[in-house]
Design a protein around this motif. Structure first.
Motif, PDB file in Angstrom:
ATOM      1  N   LEU A  14       0.802  -1.416   0.072  1.00  0.00           N
ATOM      2  CA  LEU A  14       0.132  -0.704  -0.321  1.00  0.00           C
ATOM      3  C   LEU A  14       0.852   1.175   0.260  1.00  0.00           C
ATOM      4  O   LEU A  14       0.532   2.545  -0.273  1.00  0.00           O
ATOM      5  CB  LEU A  14      -0.825  -0.503   1.485  1.00  0.00           C
ATOM      6  CG  LEU A  14      -2.049  -0.735   1.325  1.00  0.00           C
ATOM      7  CD1 LEU A  14      -2.684  -0.825   2.625  1.00  0.00           C
ATOM      8  CD2 LEU A  14      -2.160  -1.464   0.279  1.00  0.00           C
ATOM      9  N   GLU A  15       1.816   1.446   0.086  1.00  0.00           N
ATOM     10  CA  GLU A  15       3.650   2.238   0.825  1.00  0.00           C
ATOM     11  C   GLU A  15       4.224   1.657  -0.006  1.00  0.00           C
ATOM     12  O   GLU A  15       4.184   0.788   0.131  1.00  0.00           O
ATOM     13  CB  GLU A  15       2.791   2.933   1.829  1.00  0.00           C
ATOM     14  CG  GLU A  15       1.386   3.440   2.797  1.00  0.00           C
ATOM     15  CD  GLU A  15       1.535   4.711   1.818  1.00  0.00           C
ATOM     16  OE1 GLU A  15       2.328   5.351   1.581  1.00  0.00           O
ATOM     17  OE2 GLU A  15      -0.032   5.486   1.775  1.00  0.00           O
ATOM     18  N   PRO A  16       4.980   2.430  -0.308  1.00  0.00           N
ATOM     19  CA  PRO A  16       6.518   2.398  -0.863  1.00  0.00           C
ATOM     20  C   PRO A  16       6.859   2.035   0.593  1.00  0.00           C
ATOM     21  O   PRO A  16       7.476   2.706   1.426  1.00  0.00           O
ATOM     22  CB  PRO A  16       7.183   3.861  -1.183  1.00  0.00           C
ATOM     23  CG  PRO A  16       5.881   4.676  -1.865  1.00  0.00           C
ATOM     24  CD  PRO A  16       5.310   4.144  -0.690  1.00  0.00           C
ATOM     25  N   THR A  17       7.689   0.898   0.631  1.00  0.00           N
ATOM     26  CA  THR A  17       8.593  -0.107   1.919  1.00  0.00           C
ATOM     27  C   THR A  17       9.802  -0.497   1.042  1.00  0.00           C
ATOM     28  O   THR A  17      10.308  -0.749   0.248  1.00  0.00           O
ATOM     29  CB  THR A  17       7.715  -1.014   2.222  1.00  0.00           C
ATOM     30  OG1 THR A  17       6.491  -0.542   2.382  1.00  0.00           O
ATOM     31  CG2 THR A  17       8.258  -1.467   3.238  1.00  0.00           C
ATOM     32  N   MET A  18      11.108  -0.236   2.057  1.00  0.00           N
ATOM     33  CA  MET A  18      12.230  -0.191   2.122  1.00  0.00           C
ATOM     34  C   MET A  18      12.505  -1.666   3.495  1.00  0.00           C
ATOM     35  O   MET A  18      11.896  -1.022   4.553  1.00  0.00           O
ATOM     36  CB  MET A  18      13.424   0.992   2.568  1.00  0.00           C
ATOM     37  CG  MET A  18      14.566   0.534   2.193  1.00  0.00           C
ATOM     38  SD  MET A  18      15.962   1.909   3.145  1.00  0.00           S
ATOM     39  CE  MET A  18      15.436   3.147   1.480  1.00  0.00           C
ATOM     40  N   THR A  19      12.914  -2.226   3.318  1.00  0.00           N
ATOM     41  CA  THR A  19      13.615  -3.719   3.803  1.00  0.00           C
ATOM     42  C   THR A  19      15.496  -3.333   3.930  1.00  0.00           C
ATOM     43  O   THR A  19      15.727  -3.149   2.599  1.00  0.00           O
ATOM     44  CB  THR A  19      13.853  -5.204   3.339  1.00  0.00           C
ATOM     45  OG1 THR A  19      12.201  -5.369   3.960  1.00  0.00           O
ATOM     46  CG2 THR A  19      13.707  -6.690   4.170  1.00  0.00           C
ATOM     47  N   ILE A  20      15.560  -3.259   4.940  1.00  0.00           N
ATOM     48  CA  ILE A  20      17.113  -3.139   5.310  1.00  0.00           C
ATOM     49  C   ILE A  20      17.769  -4.840   6.006  1.00  0.00           C
ATOM     50  O   ILE A  20      16.968  -5.416   7.276  1.00  0.00           O
ATOM     51  CB  ILE A  20      17.446  -2.362   6.648  1.00  0.00           C
ATOM     52  CG1 ILE A  20      17.360  -1.182   5.943  1.00  0.00           C
ATOM     53  CG2 ILE A  20      18.776  -2.395   7.002  1.00  0.00           C
ATOM     54  CD1 ILE A  20      17.160   0.278   7.181  1.00  0.00           C
ATOM     55  N   ILE A  21      18.376  -6.079   5.350  1.00  0.00           N
ATOM     56  CA  ILE A  21      18.599  -7.013   5.634  1.00  0.00           C
ATOM     57  C   ILE A  21      19.704  -7.108   7.178  1.00  0.00           C
ATOM     58  O   ILE A  21      21.013  -6.897   5.865  1.00  0.00           O
ATOM     59  CB  ILE A  21      18.961  -7.941   4.755  1.00  0.00           C
ATOM     60  CG1 ILE A  21      17.027  -8.292   4.186  1.00  0.00           C
ATOM     61  CG2 ILE A  21      18.819  -9.167   5.350  1.00  0.00           C
ATOM     62  CD1 ILE A  21      17.290  -9.507   2.918  1.00  0.00           C
ATOM     63  N   GLY A  22      20.087  -7.442   8.213  1.00  0.00           N
ATOM     64  CA  GLY A  22      21.302  -7.269   9.000  1.00  0.00           C
ATOM     65  C   GLY A  22      21.338  -5.646   8.952  1.00  0.00           C
ATOM     66  O   GLY A  22      22.073  -4.648   8.647  1.00  0.00           O
ATOM     67  N   CYS A  23      20.225  -5.033  10.390  1.00  0.00           N
ATOM     68  CA  CYS A  23      19.990  -3.796  11.216  1.00  0.00           C
ATOM     69  C   CYS A  23      21.097  -3.530  11.343  1.00  0.00           C
ATOM     70  O   CYS A  23      20.089  -3.543  12.760  1.00  0.00           O
ATOM     71  CB  CYS A  23      18.606  -3.826  11.062  1.00  0.00           C
ATOM     72  SG  CYS A  23      17.834  -1.539  10.390  1.00  0.00           S
ATOM     73  N   GLY A  24      22.809  -4.170  11.469  1.00  0.00           N
ATOM     74  CA  GLY A  24      23.495  -3.561  12.467  1.00  0.00           C
ATOM     75  C   GLY A  24      23.515  -1.879  12.565  1.00  0.00           C
ATOM     76  O   GLY A  24      22.733  -0.593  12.442  1.00  0.00           O
ATOM     77  N   SER A  25      25.204  -1.812  12.845  1.00  0.00           N
ATOM     78  CA  SER A  25      25.695  -0.550  13.019  1.00  0.00           C
ATOM     79  C   SER A  25      25.268   1.188  11.529  1.00  0.00           C
ATOM     80  O   SER A  25      24.720   2.126  11.596  1.00  0.00           O
ATOM     81  CB  SER A  25      27.107  -0.119  13.371  1.00  0.00           C
ATOM     82  OG  SER A  25      27.337  -0.643  14.620  1.00  0.00           O
ATOM     83  N   LEU A  26      25.996   0.701  11.091  1.00  0.00           N
ATOM     84  CA  LEU A  26      25.870   1.321   9.114  1.00  0.00           C
ATOM     85  C   LEU A  26      24.256   0.589   8.781  1.00  0.00           C
ATOM     86  O   LEU A  26      23.697   2.183   8.629  1.00  0.00           O
ATOM     87  CB  LEU A  26      26.309   0.559   8.311  1.00  0.00           C
ATOM     88  CG  LEU A  26      26.635   1.231   7.139  1.00  0.00           C
ATOM     89  CD1 LEU A  26      27.106   2.294   7.498  1.00  0.00           C
ATOM     90  CD2 LEU A  26      27.475   0.367   6.341  1.00  0.00           C
ATOM     91  N   GLY A  27      23.230   0.074   8.943  1.00  0.00           N
ATOM     92  CA  GLY A  27      21.895   0.034   8.448  1.00  0.00           C
ATOM     93  C   GLY A  27      21.101   0.805   8.987  1.00  0.00           C
ATOM     94  O   GLY A  27      19.898   1.451   9.220  1.00  0.00           O
ATOM     95  N   SER A  28      21.426   0.550  10.908  1.00  0.00           N
ATOM     96  CA  SER A  28      20.469   1.563  11.637  1.00  0.00           C
ATOM     97  C   SER A  28      21.062   2.842  11.829  1.00  0.00           C
ATOM     98  O   SER A  28      19.669   4.034  11.971  1.00  0.00           O
ATOM     99  CB  SER A  28      21.240   1.098  13.254  1.00  0.00           C
ATOM    100  OG  SER A  28      20.512   0.216  13.276  1.00  0.00           O
ATOM    101  N   ALA A  29      22.160   3.078  11.072  1.00  0.00           N
ATOM    102  CA  ALA A  29      22.139   4.954  10.537  1.00  0.00           C
ATOM    103  C   ALA A  29      21.788   4.817   9.344  1.00  0.00           C
ATOM    104  O   ALA A  29      21.634   6.705   9.366  1.00  0.00           O
ATOM    105  CB  ALA A  29      24.038   4.863  10.552  1.00  0.00           C
ATOM    106  N   ILE A  30      21.798   4.475   8.064  1.00  0.00           N
ATOM    107  CA  ILE A  30      20.801   4.707   7.661  1.00  0.00           C
ATOM    108  C   ILE A  30      19.842   4.922   7.851  1.00  0.00           C
ATOM    109  O   ILE A  30      19.352   6.185   7.457  1.00  0.00           O
ATOM    110  CB  ILE A  30      21.405   3.766   5.970  1.00  0.00           C
ATOM    111  CG1 ILE A  30      22.753   3.373   5.498  1.00  0.00           C
ATOM    112  CG2 ILE A  30      20.458   4.024   5.185  1.00  0.00           C
ATOM    113  CD1 ILE A  30      23.036   2.243   4.615  1.00  0.00           C
TER     114      ILE A  30
END
Length: 336
Positions: free
Chosen positions: A5-21
Motif C-alpha cells: 500500500l505504501e513504498p517500503t524499504m527492507t534492511i536485511i542486517g540492520c546493524g550499526s551501518l543499517g541503523s545509521a542509514i
C-alpha cells in the motif's frame, strides 16, 4: 508487489551501518520528498522493515526507534497503524524473504560472510527480482551477488532462466560517519537504462547520510579505502595532538575536542572553499613560526611516506579481500 500500500524499504542486517542509514532517512522527513522518483513508484519509502538475526538485536532496534515502531506482523500490511513513517522489526529465519516480498527497495547490510545464506533462503532470489537492491556488504560485488542469485533456481527450473536485466543492484560503500550525515559513500556505476525511479531512490538514500561519489568497479577498492580508511588514518594524528596537549597541561577531553574541531575546520575549508593541502599550510604556518617548526619535524623523509605506504597496503588488502570472497563463493566469470 500488488500487496504494497505504501513504498517500503527492507534492511536485511540492520546493524550499526543499517541503523545509521535508517536513522538519517527518518530524520530527513518530508524535506526529501522534493526528490521524487517518477514512474509507477512515485513516492519515496516511508515504511521500513528492519530484519535482524536475534531477539536481542530486535529489542535494541525497538528501543532506539520506539517512536516509529509498529507491530511486527507484516502478513497483512493494510491493517498496520497509519503513520507518516513507521518501522517493523523482524528477527528469525524466514522473515527476510517475507519482508523483501513486501518491499520496493532492499538494503543488503548483513555481514559479507552471511550474504550467501541470505540469498540462499527459499524464495529470496525470486523475491529480489525487480526490486532495487542497495548492497552495502563489503567485498560482495555485483558479480558475486548475481552469481549467488543464479545458484537459486526458480521453481526447479534452470538458473539460466533468470535474466540479469530483471535485477537492479547498486553496490555502495558508506563509511561510519553515516551516523552524523557526513559519510563519503562510494557507488558502483548504474547502467544507462537503470530505472529513473530507482536512480532517484538511490540518490535520496545515500545523500541522506552524506556525499556520494560514483566510481567504476576497478576503482571501488581504492575509493573505499580513501573514503573509509582515511578516518582510521586520522586516529594517530588525533592521539598524537592530544598526547602533546596533555603534556603541555591541557585536559585530555578538551584537547581531543580542540584537535577534532581543527580537523573538521580544515575539512570544511577544502570542501566548501576548494582549498588544497598547500593552501591550508600557507594559511596556518607563518615562516619560522611554531606550526612551521612542527611541520618540519613531520617532513622528515622517513615520516612523509608513511601515510602513502599505509594507504597502499590498505588498498592491496581491500582488493585481496574481494578476490578472497569471490573465490569463497566460487564466482566464475558471471555476467556483471
Amino acid at each position: 508487489m500488488a500487496d504494497i500500500l505504501e513504498p517500503t524499504m527492507t534492511i536485511i542486517g540492520c546493524g550499526s551501518l543499517g541503523s545509521a542509514i535508517l536513522q538519517r532517512v527518518l530524520e530527513a522527513g518530508e524535506e526529501q520528498q522534493l526528490i521524487r522518483p517518477s514512474d509507477s513508484c512515485n513516492e519515496l519509502p516511508r515504511h521500513f522493515l528492519a530484519c535482524v538475526r536475534t531477539a536481542e538485536s530486535a529489542s535494541r532496534l525497538k528501543n532506539r526507534f520506539a517512536a516509529y515502531v509498529v507491530a511486527d506482523d507484516i502478513a497483512k500490511p493494510q491493517k498496520q497503524e497509519q503513520r507518516a513513517r513507521s518501522i517493523q522489526v523482524l528477527f528469525g529465519r524466514g522473515r527476510n524473504v517475507e519482508a523483501v516480498r513486501q518491499s520496493t527497495v532492499v538494503i543488503l547490510g548483513c555481514q559479507p560472510s552471511h550474504a550467501a545464506d541470505v540469498v540462499a533462503e527459499k524464495g529470496m532470489a525470486d523475491a529480489l527480482r525487480g526490486k532495487l537492491v542497495l548492497n552495502i556488504c563489503a567485498g560482495i560485488t555485483d558479480t558475486v551477488l548475481w552469481d549467488l542469485i543464479c545458484r537459486q533456481s526458480p521453481s526447479g527450473a534452470a538458473a539460466v532462466d533468470r535474466r540479469r536485466d530483471e535485477y537492479y543492484f547498486v553496490h555502495a560503500m558508506p563509511n561510519p560517519a553515516s551516523c552524523v550525515g557526513q559519510s563519503e559513500t562510494i557507488l558502483s556505476p548504474r547502467p544507462a537504462d537503470f530505472p529513473l525511479r530507482y536512480n532517484a531512490i538511490t540518490d535520496w538514500v545515500f545523500r541522506c547520510i552524506g556525499h556520494v561519489t560514483e566510481l567504476p568497479p576497478e576503482l571501488m577498492a581504492a575509493g573505499t579505502v580513501t573514503a573509509g580508511c582515511a578516518m582510521g588514518f586520522l586516529v594517530p594524528v588525533l592521539q598524537g595532538i592530544t598526547t602533546g596537549a596533555k603534556a603541555a597541561g591541557l585536559d585530555g577531553d578538551v584537547a581531543l575536542r580542540m584537535a577534532a574541531q581543527a580537523i573538521k575546520g580544515a575539512a570544511e575549508m577544502v570542501l566548501a572553499q576548494g582549498k588544497t593541502p598547500d593552501d591550508l599550510v600557507r594559511e596556518v604556518a607563518t615562516p619560522g613560526g611554531c606550526t612551521a617548526r612542527g611541520l618540519a619535524v613531520l617532513a622528515d623523509e622517513q615520516r612523509t611516506g608513511n601515510v602513502a605506504m599505509a594507504f597502499e597496503v590498505a588498498v592491496k588488502e581491500a582488493v585481496a579481500r574481494i578476490f578472497e570472497l569471490e573465490a569463497a563463493f566460487n564466482v566464475a566469470g558471471s555476467e556483471v
